[in-house]
Write a protein that holds these residues in place. Sequence first.
Motif, PDB file in Angstrom:
ATOM      1  N   LEU A   1       0.833  -1.205   0.000  1.00  0.00           N
ATOM      2  CA  LEU A   1       0.000   0.000   0.000  1.00  0.00           C
ATOM      3  C   LEU A   1       0.868   1.254   0.000  1.00  0.00           C
ATOM      4  O   LEU A   1       0.590   2.215  -0.732  1.00  0.00           O
ATOM      5  CB  LEU A   1      -0.931  -0.017   1.217  1.00  0.00           C
ATOM      6  CG  LEU A   1      -1.871   1.180   1.368  1.00  0.00           C
ATOM      7  CD1 LEU A   1      -2.765   1.330   0.140  1.00  0.00           C
ATOM      8  CD2 LEU A   1      -2.723   1.030   2.631  1.00  0.00           C
ATOM      9  N   GLY A   2       1.916   1.251   0.816  1.00  0.00           N
ATOM     10  CA  GLY A   2       2.837   2.387   0.814  1.00  0.00           C
ATOM     11  C   GLY A   2       3.524   2.543  -0.531  1.00  0.00           C
ATOM     12  O   GLY A   2       3.701   3.665  -1.039  1.00  0.00           O
ATOM     13  N   ALA A   3       3.908   1.410  -1.130  1.00  0.00           N
ATOM     14  CA  ALA A   3       4.538   1.443  -2.451  1.00  0.00           C
ATOM     15  C   ALA A   3       3.566   1.988  -3.491  1.00  0.00           C
ATOM     16  O   ALA A   3       3.954   2.775  -4.371  1.00  0.00           O
ATOM     17  CB  ALA A   3       4.999   0.038  -2.839  1.00  0.00           C
ATOM     18  N   ALA A   4       2.310   1.580  -3.409  1.00  0.00           N
ATOM     19  CA  ALA A   4       1.304   2.068  -4.354  1.00  0.00           C
ATOM     20  C   ALA A   4       1.109   3.574  -4.213  1.00  0.00           C
ATOM     21  O   ALA A   4       0.968   4.292  -5.213  1.00  0.00           O
ATOM     22  CB  ALA A   4      -0.020   1.337  -4.127  1.00  0.00           C
ATOM     23  N   TRP A   5       1.108   4.061  -2.987  1.00  0.00           N
ATOM     24  CA  TRP A   5       0.938   5.503  -2.748  1.00  0.00           C
ATOM     25  C   TRP A   5       2.093   6.300  -3.342  1.00  0.00           C
ATOM     26  O   TRP A   5       1.876   7.288  -4.052  1.00  0.00           O
ATOM     27  CB  TRP A   5       0.824   5.747  -1.244  1.00  0.00           C
ATOM     28  CG  TRP A   5       0.745   7.208  -0.888  1.00  0.00           C
ATOM     29  CD1 TRP A   5      -0.246   8.083  -1.237  1.00  0.00           C
ATOM     30  CD2 TRP A   5       1.706   7.948  -0.129  1.00  0.00           C
ATOM     31  NE1 TRP A   5       0.050   9.338  -0.727  1.00  0.00           N
ATOM     32  CE2 TRP A   5       1.220   9.279  -0.054  1.00  0.00           C
ATOM     33  CE3 TRP A   5       2.907   7.617   0.494  1.00  0.00           C
ATOM     34  CZ2 TRP A   5       1.916  10.277   0.627  1.00  0.00           C
ATOM     35  CZ3 TRP A   5       3.596   8.603   1.171  1.00  0.00           C
ATOM     36  CH2 TRP A   5       3.105   9.919   1.234  1.00  0.00           C
ATOM     37  N   LEU A   6       3.324   5.865  -3.084  1.00  0.00           N
ATOM     38  CA  LEU A   6       4.482   6.565  -3.630  1.00  0.00           C
ATOM     39  C   LEU A   6       4.543   6.445  -5.152  1.00  0.00           C
ATOM     40  O   LEU A   6       4.823   7.422  -5.856  1.00  0.00           O
ATOM     41  CB  LEU A   6       5.772   6.013  -3.013  1.00  0.00           C
ATOM     42  CG  LEU A   6       6.027   6.350  -1.549  1.00  0.00           C
ATOM     43  CD1 LEU A   6       7.231   5.575  -1.027  1.00  0.00           C
ATOM     44  CD2 LEU A   6       6.252   7.853  -1.379  1.00  0.00           C
ATOM     45  N   THR A   7       4.279   5.257  -5.663  1.00  0.00           N
ATOM     46  CA  THR A   7       4.347   5.032  -7.104  1.00  0.00           C
ATOM     47  C   THR A   7       3.280   5.827  -7.839  1.00  0.00           C
ATOM     48  O   THR A   7       3.553   6.444  -8.874  1.00  0.00           O
ATOM     49  CB  THR A   7       4.201   3.533  -7.422  1.00  0.00           C
ATOM     50  OG1 THR A   7       5.259   2.812  -6.772  1.00  0.00           O
ATOM     51  CG2 THR A   7       4.266   3.276  -8.908  1.00  0.00           C
ATOM     52  N   ALA A   8       2.062   5.824  -7.312  1.00  0.00           N
ATOM     53  CA  ALA A   8       0.979   6.571  -7.956  1.00  0.00           C
ATOM     54  C   ALA A   8       1.261   8.075  -7.952  1.00  0.00           C
ATOM     55  O   ALA A   8       0.869   8.784  -8.885  1.00  0.00           O
ATOM     56  CB  ALA A   8      -0.340   6.283  -7.247  1.00  0.00           C
ATOM     57  N   ALA A   9       1.955   8.538  -6.915  1.00  0.00           N
ATOM     58  CA  ALA A   9       2.307   9.964  -6.841  1.00  0.00           C
ATOM     59  C   ALA A   9       3.521  10.300  -7.698  1.00  0.00           C
ATOM     60  O   ALA A   9       3.869  11.480  -7.829  1.00  0.00           O
ATOM     61  CB  ALA A   9       2.562  10.358  -5.391  1.00  0.00           C
ATOM     62  N   GLY A  10       4.167   9.278  -8.262  1.00  0.00           N
ATOM     63  CA  GLY A  10       5.318   9.517  -9.119  1.00  0.00           C
ATOM     64  C   GLY A  10       6.649   9.458  -8.414  1.00  0.00           C
ATOM     65  O   GLY A  10       7.694   9.632  -9.052  1.00  0.00           O
ATOM     66  N   TYR A  11       6.652   9.204  -7.106  1.00  0.00           N
ATOM     67  CA  TYR A  11       7.906   9.198  -6.348  1.00  0.00           C
ATOM     68  C   TYR A  11       8.524   7.802  -6.349  1.00  0.00           C
ATOM     69  O   TYR A  11       8.726   7.177  -5.298  1.00  0.00           O
ATOM     70  CB  TYR A  11       7.662   9.686  -4.922  1.00  0.00           C
ATOM     71  CG  TYR A  11       7.167  11.111  -4.880  1.00  0.00           C
ATOM     72  CD1 TYR A  11       7.917  12.150  -5.437  1.00  0.00           C
ATOM     73  CD2 TYR A  11       5.933  11.416  -4.324  1.00  0.00           C
ATOM     74  CE1 TYR A  11       7.452  13.452  -5.413  1.00  0.00           C
ATOM     75  CE2 TYR A  11       5.457  12.719  -4.298  1.00  0.00           C
ATOM     76  CZ  TYR A  11       6.223  13.729  -4.844  1.00  0.00           C
ATOM     77  OH  TYR A  11       5.754  15.022  -4.833  1.00  0.00           O
ATOM     78  N   VAL A  12       8.846   7.342  -7.539  1.00  0.00           N
ATOM     79  CA  VAL A  12       9.378   5.998  -7.708  1.00  0.00           C
ATOM     80  C   VAL A  12      10.756   5.862  -7.084  1.00  0.00           C
ATOM     81  O   VAL A  12      11.072   4.847  -6.441  1.00  0.00           O
ATOM     82  CB  VAL A  12       9.429   5.646  -9.210  1.00  0.00           C
ATOM     83  CG1 VAL A  12      10.141   4.323  -9.433  1.00  0.00           C
ATOM     84  CG2 VAL A  12       8.010   5.589  -9.783  1.00  0.00           C
ATOM     85  N   THR A  13      11.599   6.884  -7.243  1.00  0.00           N
ATOM     86  CA  THR A  13      12.957   6.824  -6.691  1.00  0.00           C
ATOM     87  C   THR A  13      12.930   6.722  -5.170  1.00  0.00           C
ATOM     88  O   THR A  13      13.700   5.963  -4.570  1.00  0.00           O
ATOM     89  CB  THR A  13      13.775   8.045  -7.126  1.00  0.00           C
ATOM     90  OG1 THR A  13      13.779   8.124  -8.556  1.00  0.00           O
ATOM     91  CG2 THR A  13      15.212   7.937  -6.642  1.00  0.00           C
ATOM     92  N   ILE A  14      12.042   7.470  -4.529  1.00  0.00           N
ATOM     93  CA  ILE A  14      11.923   7.394  -3.068  1.00  0.00           C
ATOM     94  C   ILE A  14      11.520   5.985  -2.660  1.00  0.00           C
ATOM     95  O   ILE A  14      12.057   5.422  -1.691  1.00  0.00           O
ATOM     96  CB  ILE A  14      10.901   8.418  -2.557  1.00  0.00           C
ATOM     97  CG1 ILE A  14      11.441   9.834  -2.748  1.00  0.00           C
ATOM     98  CG2 ILE A  14      10.577   8.169  -1.086  1.00  0.00           C
ATOM     99  CD1 ILE A  14      10.495  10.914  -2.269  1.00  0.00           C
ATOM    100  N   PHE A  15      10.589   5.393  -3.392  1.00  0.00           N
ATOM    101  CA  PHE A  15      10.157   4.024  -3.090  1.00  0.00           C
ATOM    102  C   PHE A  15      11.325   3.051  -3.206  1.00  0.00           C
ATOM    103  O   PHE A  15      11.580   2.250  -2.291  1.00  0.00           O
ATOM    104  CB  PHE A  15       9.026   3.628  -4.036  1.00  0.00           C
ATOM    105  CG  PHE A  15       8.759   2.145  -4.096  1.00  0.00           C
ATOM    106  CD1 PHE A  15       8.622   1.400  -2.938  1.00  0.00           C
ATOM    107  CD2 PHE A  15       8.642   1.493  -5.309  1.00  0.00           C
ATOM    108  CE1 PHE A  15       8.382   0.027  -2.986  1.00  0.00           C
ATOM    109  CE2 PHE A  15       8.404   0.127  -5.381  1.00  0.00           C
ATOM    110  CZ  PHE A  15       8.279  -0.605  -4.208  1.00  0.00           C
TER     111      PHE A  15
END
Length: 243
Positions: free
Chosen positions: A109-123
């Motif tokens: 869920l946390g990964a989905a939140w970051l990925t959907a927001a575009g923060y792939v590098t942070i993930f």
Amino acid sequence: MAPLETLDALWTRLTTAQPTPPLWIIALAALAALVVVLHPTAWHLSRGLITVAHEGGHAVVALLTRRKLQGIRLHSDTSGVTLTRGRPTGPGMIFTAAAGYIAPSLIGLGAAWLTAAGYVTIFLWTVLVLLAGMLLMIRNIYGAVALVTIGGAVFTLSMYTAPEVQGWGAHAASWFLLLGGIRPILELRRKRRRGRAPDSDADQLARLTPFPAGFFVFLFLLISVAALATGAYLLAPITLPPL
């Protein structure tokens, strides 16, 4: 000024949102993750990733509840164990035991939140930090090799691939965690019905609380399904047509 410029460039890279992939890419990533979770051979080969998240959940919650983390072991049969020391009863032990089965779904869920927001590098870099922390507590060779292999793959994805490829990988990983987090709970339910898991996390929780083990299996499943539904909405939100 070179170090400051380097840090500034690093910060910019971390905080720059990547564009959302086309919907067909997101759907393809979800389908690929579903096939991996449902196919027996693919699941056997990939289930160790869910075990890493499971044991990582135990470890993180143990530290948050101020229990002493003694070590983590990952085995080639995709099982694992996290050893902690502290009071054998009480909230710390309860939360630590409860964290394992829901950890993959919550991480997804946390990964989905970051990925959907575009923060792939942070993930991706968060995953690397968590893997490095687990590596310090690993107490067997297989577990160390597994974490180094996973970490190497994530590092390569984050440093040597195009942003589009990173986005595709992050979506696939998010879907896999969300979908893969459910299957071990269903497997636990079947094993308990056959009397093959007397010392499972749910049974430990039953001994620590007034609630039966079946209650905790249902609770694990409820949380994981809710995480999947929320993560699916974040990754592929449904836009209702105007009235």
